[in-house]
Design an enzyme around this catalytic site. Sequence first.
Site, mmCIF file in Angstrom:
data_model
loop_
_atom_site.group_PDB
_atom_site.id
_atom_site.type_symbol
_atom_site.label_atom_id
_atom_site.label_comp_id
_atom_site.label_asym_id
_atom_site.label_seq_id
_atom_site.Cartn_x
_atom_site.Cartn_y
_atom_site.Cartn_z
ATOM 1 N N ALA A 1 4.359 -4.088 -2.670
ATOM 2 C CA ALA A 1 4.655 -3.588 -3.898
ATOM 3 C C ALA A 1 3.568 -3.438 -4.911
ATOM 4 O O ALA A 1 3.334 -2.574 -5.415
ATOM 5 C CB ALA A 1 5.875 -4.349 -4.419
ATOM 6 N N GLN B 1 4.677 -7.462 9.706
ATOM 7 C CA GLN B 1 3.925 -7.892 8.699
ATOM 8 C C GLN B 1 3.513 -9.347 8.739
ATOM 9 O O GLN B 1 2.327 -9.779 8.380
ATOM 10 C CB GLN B 1 4.440 -7.525 7.261
ATOM 11 C CG GLN B 1 4.515 -6.094 7.105
ATOM 12 C CD GLN B 1 6.015 -5.409 7.499
ATOM 13 O OE1 GLN B 1 6.692 -6.142 8.435
ATOM 14 N NE2 GLN B 1 6.353 -4.413 6.970
ATOM 15 N N ASP C 1 10.207 -6.609 -4.111
ATOM 16 C CA ASP C 1 9.816 -5.215 -4.331
ATOM 17 C C ASP C 1 10.492 -4.711 -5.488
ATOM 18 O O ASP C 1 9.988 -3.834 -6.007
ATOM 19 C CB ASP C 1 10.206 -4.355 -2.973
ATOM 20 C CG ASP C 1 9.121 -4.874 -1.833
ATOM 21 O OD1 ASP C 1 9.551 -5.626 -1.076
ATOM 22 O OD2 ASP C 1 8.489 -3.809 -1.600
ATOM 23 N N ARG D 1 8.057 6.363 -1.306
ATOM 24 C CA ARG D 1 8.807 5.087 -0.880
ATOM 25 C C ARG D 1 9.845 4.929 -1.996
ATOM 26 O O ARG D 1 9.412 4.565 -3.223
ATOM 27 C CB ARG D 1 7.993 3.866 -0.474
ATOM 28 C CG ARG D 1 7.286 3.965 0.723
ATOM 29 C CD ARG D 1 6.701 2.725 1.336
ATOM 30 N NE ARG D 1 7.648 1.985 1.982
ATOM 31 C CZ ARG D 1 7.424 0.647 2.498
ATOM 32 N NH1 ARG D 1 6.186 0.012 2.060
ATOM 33 N NH2 ARG D 1 8.284 0.221 3.095
ATOM 34 N N ASN E 1 13.748 -7.382 -1.066
ATOM 35 C CA ASN E 1 12.338 -7.815 -0.614
ATOM 36 C C ASN E 1 12.601 -7.364 1.060
ATOM 37 O O ASN E 1 13.706 -6.848 1.479
ATOM 38 C CB ASN E 1 11.932 -8.902 -0.517
ATOM 39 C CG ASN E 1 10.694 -9.633 -0.184
ATOM 40 O OD1 ASN E 1 9.758 -8.989 -0.525
ATOM 41 N ND2 ASN E 1 10.458 -10.784 0.703
ATOM 42 N N LYS E 2 11.545 -7.461 1.817
ATOM 43 C CA LYS E 2 11.475 -7.203 3.453
ATOM 44 C C LYS E 2 12.845 -7.637 4.107
ATOM 45 O O LYS E 2 13.373 -8.701 3.877
ATOM 46 C CB LYS E 2 10.497 -7.771 3.956
ATOM 47 C CG LYS E 2 10.226 -7.543 5.350
ATOM 48 C CD LYS E 2 10.244 -6.160 5.553
ATOM 49 C CE LYS E 2 9.378 -5.000 4.864
ATOM 50 N NZ LYS E 2 9.439 -3.581 5.065
ATOM 51 N N ARG F 1 0.700 -1.136 1.847
ATOM 52 C CA ARG F 1 1.738 -1.432 1.455
ATOM 53 C C ARG F 1 1.869 -3.030 0.805
ATOM 54 O O ARG F 1 0.786 -3.326 0.514
ATOM 55 C CB ARG F 1 2.628 -1.607 3.166
ATOM 56 C CG ARG F 1 1.574 -2.949 3.994
ATOM 57 C CD ARG F 1 2.383 -3.749 4.625
ATOM 58 N NE ARG F 1 3.300 -4.485 3.970
ATOM 59 C CZ ARG F 1 2.843 -5.532 3.400
ATOM 60 N NH1 ARG F 1 1.305 -6.002 3.334
ATOM 61 N NH2 ARG F 1 3.768 -6.664 2.915
HETATM 62 O O1 MRU Z 1 7.397 -2.684 3.824
HETATM 63 P P1 MRU Z 1 6.401 -3.320 3.040
HETATM 64 O O2 MRU Z 1 5.601 -3.996 4.239
HETATM 65 O O3 MRU Z 1 5.638 -2.688 2.156
HETATM 66 O O4 MRU Z 1 7.508 -4.601 2.345
HETATM 67 C C1 MRU Z 1 6.730 -5.497 1.674
HETATM 68 C C2 MRU Z 1 7.391 -6.534 0.887
HETATM 69 O O5 MRU Z 1 8.732 -6.664 1.394
HETATM 70 C C3 MRU Z 1 6.846 -7.681 0.402
HETATM 71 O O6 MRU Z 1 7.068 -9.110 0.605
HETATM 72 C C4 MRU Z 1 6.816 -7.187 -0.988
HETATM 73 O O7 MRU Z 1 6.435 -5.953 -1.129
HETATM 74 C C5 MRU Z 1 6.028 -8.169 -2.056
HETATM 75 S S1 MRU Z 1 4.257 -7.863 -1.924
HETATM 76 C C6 MRU Z 1 3.729 -9.040 -3.009
#
Ligand code: MRU
Length: 363
Positions: free
Chosen positions: A57, A204, A245, A98, A255-256, A55
Site C-alpha cells: 500500500a 509475496q 491496505d 487497484r 490486508n492480503k 506493490r
Molecule cells: O497485493 P499486494 O502484494 O499489494 O498486497 C500487499 C499487502 O497486503 C500488504 O500487507 C499491505 O499492502 C501493507 S504493505 C506495508
Amino acid sequence: MDITNADRLACSVHLSPDAQAVEIIDQTQLPNRTVLLRLTTLAQVYDAIRSLAVRGAPAIGICAGYAMYILALQKKDLPRERFLEALERDGEYLISSRPTAVNLAWAVKRMLRVAASTQGTAEDVTKQLYLESLAIHDEDIRMCRRIAEYGLSLVKPGDGILTHCNAGPLATSRYGTATGPIFLGKERGIDFHVFADETRPLLQGARLTSYELHKAGIDVTLICDNMASLVMRQGRVQAVFVGCDRIAANGDFANKIGTSGVAILAKYYGIPFYTLGPTSTIDMHCKSGSDITIEERDGEEIRSMWYAEPMAPAGVKCFNPAFDVTDHTLLTAIVTDRGIVYPPFAEGLKKIMEASTQEENNT
Ligand code: MRU
C-alpha cells in the site's frame, strides 16, 4: 530525521536522478533478478501497479505521487485549465488500477488538491507537485521509522514473530511497517525469529519477505500458509505482525488474503495480533470492513502462474480475491506512526486522525 536523496534512491520506488521518470524495482522478478524499471507514461504506471511490479500500500502511494508529478511535467506547457483537467483524468485512471489499498487514491487526491490550490501557470503548479511528491515519500520514511519504534516496544528479544504477505522495505520505505520492528531490532542488536507465511497465490511472503529478511541476516523461516497453526501450537510464535491496505473507522482492516485466517488462529492460541500501518492507510470514510472493496484477480494466478505446468485443470473455476477483511475484535492493537491504538478502536482512531488533521492545518 533528515532525509537525503540517497535515502530516497535506496527505496524500491523513487524519482529517477534526472527527475523525468518514476523508477521502481520490479517486484515480480524478485528474488531471482533485481530489475529497475523506468516508468514515464500513464499506461506504464497503471500496468506496473496492476501487475504488482510495484506493490504494497505505501509503495503504491509513493509511486502514484511521483507519477502525478511526471505526468504534470509532460503537460506543463498547456494552459492552466486544460492542464488541470488532463491531470484529473490521469489521476482517476491511476486510481482505477487497484481498488483496495487506500494509499493509492489518497496520494492521487493529495496531488490533485495541491495542483488545484496552487496559483499560477501549469509550470508553477508542476514545481509545487515536485515538492509534494517528495514530501509524500519523506513522510513515509519517517512514518515507517516511528512505526518500527512503537512495534519494537511490543516484543521481547528472542520472540518468535509470524508475518503474512510482505510489509517490508520493498512495500514501503526503508524499515517497512510489519517488519519495521524486526529491522530496527537488528540494528540495535535485538534478535527475533521470524516465520514468514509464503502467502498464496502470489507468494509475496516467499519471494519478498523471506528474501528481505534473509538478505539482512535476520533469522527467518519460510512456511506454507497452512503451517501457521502448527507453529503457533508448538509455542514458537509470541506475536503476529501484519501490514494493512485500508483500516476502517471501527478498526476492521483489509490486508492480503489469508490475514483474517491468521488472526483467527492467533485468537485461538492466545497470541497477540497486531496490524502496523501509517495513518495514510486509515480511511475514516469507511465505517467498517464491509465498506472496503476487495480486488478480485485473474484465476490464472492460482491455476498456473508460478508453475512450469498448470497445477489445476484448464477451465476449472477459480475464485481469487486478493485481500480479506480482519474483524477488529481479533486485533490486539493497531500500531501507527502516531502511537499504538488499543480497543475501543473507533475512539482511538478518531483521536489520532483528528490530531493529524489539526497538525496539517497548523502547517
Ligand atoms: O497485493 P499486494 O502484494 O499489494 O498486497 C500487499 C499487502 O497486503 C500488504 O500487507 C499491505 O499492502 C501493507 S504493505 C506495508
